[in-house]
Write a protein that holds these residues in place. Sequence first.
Motif, PDB file in Angstrom:
ATOM      1  N   MET A  91      12.796   1.771   4.909  1.00  0.00           N
ATOM      2  CA  MET A  91      12.390   0.973   6.066  1.00  0.00           C
ATOM      3  C   MET A  91      12.094   1.867   7.268  1.00  0.00           C
ATOM      4  SD  MET A  91      14.207  -2.417   7.655  1.00  0.00           S
ATOM      5  CE  MET A  91      14.095  -3.216   6.057  1.00  0.00           C
ATOM      6  N   LEU A  92      12.841   2.963   7.407  1.00  0.00           N
ATOM      7  CA  LEU A  92      12.564   3.919   8.479  1.00  0.00           C
ATOM      8  C   LEU A  92      11.164   4.485   8.325  1.00  0.00           C
ATOM      9  CD1 LEU A  92      13.971   5.725  10.838  1.00  0.00           C
ATOM     10  CD2 LEU A  92      14.042   7.460   9.041  1.00  0.00           C
ATOM     11  N   TYR A  93      10.833   4.949   7.107  1.00  0.00           N
ATOM     12  CA  TYR A  93       9.536   5.561   6.876  1.00  0.00           C
ATOM     13  C   TYR A  93       8.389   4.568   7.082  1.00  0.00           C
ATOM     14  CZ  TYR A  93      12.177   9.392   4.693  1.00  0.00           C
ATOM     15  OH  TYR A  93      13.040  10.424   4.445  1.00  0.00           O
ATOM     16  N   ALA A  94       8.606   3.332   6.676  1.00  0.00           N
ATOM     17  CA  ALA A  94       7.510   2.360   6.706  1.00  0.00           C
ATOM     18  C   ALA A  94       7.296   1.734   8.081  1.00  0.00           C
ATOM     19  CB  ALA A  94       7.772   1.264   5.669  1.00  0.00           C
ATOM     20  N   PHE A  95       8.377   1.478   8.826  1.00  0.00           N
ATOM     21  CA  PHE A  95       8.225   0.656  10.024  1.00  0.00           C
ATOM     22  C   PHE A  95       8.795   1.250  11.309  1.00  0.00           C
ATOM     23  CE2 PHE A  95       8.151  -2.340   6.432  1.00  0.00           C
ATOM     24  CZ  PHE A  95       6.906  -2.912   6.657  1.00  0.00           C
TER      25      PHE A  95
ATOM     26  N   THR B 276      10.621   0.539  -0.657  1.00  0.00           N
ATOM     27  CA  THR B 276       9.506   0.402   0.284  1.00  0.00           C
ATOM     28  C   THR B 276       8.805  -0.933   0.096  1.00  0.00           C
ATOM     29  OG1 THR B 276       9.178   2.794   0.303  1.00  0.00           O
ATOM     30  CG2 THR B 276       7.359   1.440   1.090  1.00  0.00           C
ATOM     31  N   PHE B 277       8.593  -1.317  -1.170  1.00  0.00           N
ATOM     32  CA  PHE B 277       7.960  -2.610  -1.456  1.00  0.00           C
ATOM     33  C   PHE B 277       8.810  -3.742  -0.879  1.00  0.00           C
ATOM     34  CE2 PHE B 277       7.266  -6.346  -4.124  1.00  0.00           C
ATOM     35  CZ  PHE B 277       5.879  -6.458  -4.072  1.00  0.00           C
ATOM     36  N   ALA B 278      10.122  -3.660  -1.118  1.00  0.00           N
ATOM     37  CA  ALA B 278      11.012  -4.702  -0.620  1.00  0.00           C
ATOM     38  C   ALA B 278      11.123  -4.682   0.901  1.00  0.00           C
ATOM     39  CB  ALA B 278      12.397  -4.541  -1.241  1.00  0.00           C
TER      40      ALA B 278
ATOM     41  N   ILE C 220       0.828  -1.206   0.000  1.00  0.00           N
ATOM     42  CA  ILE C 220       0.000   0.000   0.000  1.00  0.00           C
ATOM     43  C   ILE C 220       0.865   1.260   0.000  1.00  0.00           C
ATOM     44  CG2 ILE C 220      -1.596   1.374   1.416  1.00  0.00           C
ATOM     45  CD1 ILE C 220      -2.947  -1.249   2.222  1.00  0.00           C
ATOM     46  N   LEU C 221       1.979   1.226   0.704  1.00  0.00           N
ATOM     47  CA  LEU C 221       2.862   2.388   0.732  1.00  0.00           C
ATOM     48  C   LEU C 221       3.672   2.524  -0.551  1.00  0.00           C
ATOM     49  CD1 LEU C 221       4.219   2.165   4.397  1.00  0.00           C
ATOM     50  CD2 LEU C 221       2.399   3.652   3.530  1.00  0.00           C
ATOM     51  N   ALA C 222       3.970   1.398  -1.206  1.00  0.00           N
ATOM     52  CA  ALA C 222       4.837   1.432  -2.383  1.00  0.00           C
ATOM     53  C   ALA C 222       4.098   1.779  -3.660  1.00  0.00           C
ATOM     54  CB  ALA C 222       5.542   0.082  -2.545  1.00  0.00           C
ATOM     55  N   VAL C 223       2.898   1.242  -3.854  1.00  0.00           N
ATOM     56  CA  VAL C 223       2.182   1.442  -5.122  1.00  0.00           C
ATOM     57  C   VAL C 223       1.917   2.920  -5.418  1.00  0.00           C
ATOM     58  CG1 VAL C 223      -0.004   1.019  -6.329  1.00  0.00           C
ATOM     59  CG2 VAL C 223       1.186  -0.868  -5.199  1.00  0.00           C
ATOM     60  N   PRO C 224       1.459   3.735  -4.469  1.00  0.00           N
ATOM     61  CA  PRO C 224       1.283   5.164  -4.778  1.00  0.00           C
ATOM     62  C   PRO C 224       2.583   5.846  -5.187  1.00  0.00           C
ATOM     63  CG  PRO C 224       0.119   4.595  -2.770  1.00  0.00           C
ATOM     64  CD  PRO C 224       0.961   3.415  -3.122  1.00  0.00           C
TER      65      PRO C 224
END
Length: 406
Positions: free
Chosen positions: A233-237, A356-358, A56-60
């Motif tokens: 990874m910082l931004y996502a998790f 982000t996807f990875a 969801i974070l990567a596709v946009p």
Amino acid sequence: MSLASQAPAREDAPRWFPQRSALVFCAPMIVNGTVLPFFPVWLETHSLNDHQIGVILAVPMVVRVIFAPILAMFADRMEERTGILVWSGLLCLATAVALFWTQSFWPILLVFALQGAVFAPYIPVVESMLITGVRRWGFDYGSMRLWASLAFIASTLVGGHLIGLYGGAMVLPVMTVGCIVMSAMGLAAPRIGRVPRRAVAATGKSGQRASLSRFDLHLVMIGSSVVQAGHAMLYAFASIYWAQLGYSGTAVGILWSAGVLAEVIAFFFARQLSRTFGAWTLIRFGATIAVCRWLLFPLDIGYLGYFVLQCLHAFTFAFCHIGIQRRIVDAVHEEQEASAQGAYYFYNGIFMAAATFASGYIYAAFGLHGYYVMSAIAAVGLGCVIVAWYLQPQRAGSGGKTSESR
């Protein structure tokens, strides 16, 4: 000679240009200051797993990078490029409202991806507006840009406090307010028109080959973008991990704000930094710090340690960004400004989306040790920057003479 040094008198500028430009840049940062650190928290309230959150974070981001360069090139051909900001803000508002009625993976993915598409041109066009102020009237980029970072801090602190009080459901109301401000600031943006013919002629007499087609320019933008992808990874998790450690929403907001405050300080001294260090030096130093930052992140360093690592954002983001903007000013004509910003936005987005996807899979498999992968990504970006520096046609070692070889 730098293209920025050819700016005419400031009396020609639209009234209150620096102040209005700063306010316009604040608007999208209100949205980013909420979405970047806290949208994953909102996604967790819908019982989505790490893989789904990563998607969801990567596709946009992929959607943004497709639309950003296309719409930026379109903006360069408009009589008034800032006109694109109003409809971008309004369409973002529509998607923010639509998210209130989404509950499961596919509807959230669809609406958030659509928001990525309509948000795409806003920041590149505003960046091009600021750089036009640097080119034509000699305004200080850093003093205008730093207010956007302050808006990010305020949004993060307010969002973190509200989430601490009411939970992740508060993400969407804050995002909606930000989209309303985006629409209003689009109306307040200074009208700068198309580049004057005399300005094109002046830049054409520069000793540099000023063109968006320069390979070294694209390679350094790619290298810097790969360095920024190391932040994925910082931004996502990071917010999720810090919450698991027991830090409150306010404490998490302070960590995010510390990084952006350090970034603000760097932007405040941007003119002095650019006078003291070459653009290449700023970019290389920022990339090197990024490699070190992610090597240290998995260590048991406590809240103070994470606070210090967040402050390194002044180098890993701000130094690279200041350096890239200076390279764009020196390398392309003003008539290609929005296109250059769109290209940089494209590279940033595509590499950040991939990372982000990875990161969803990497974090699920390795946890905090996945930051070592982010360090390796930053090292690849640093390598691209070094190669780009070596290939630039005006580098002293290639027979040219320029301060930009530093």
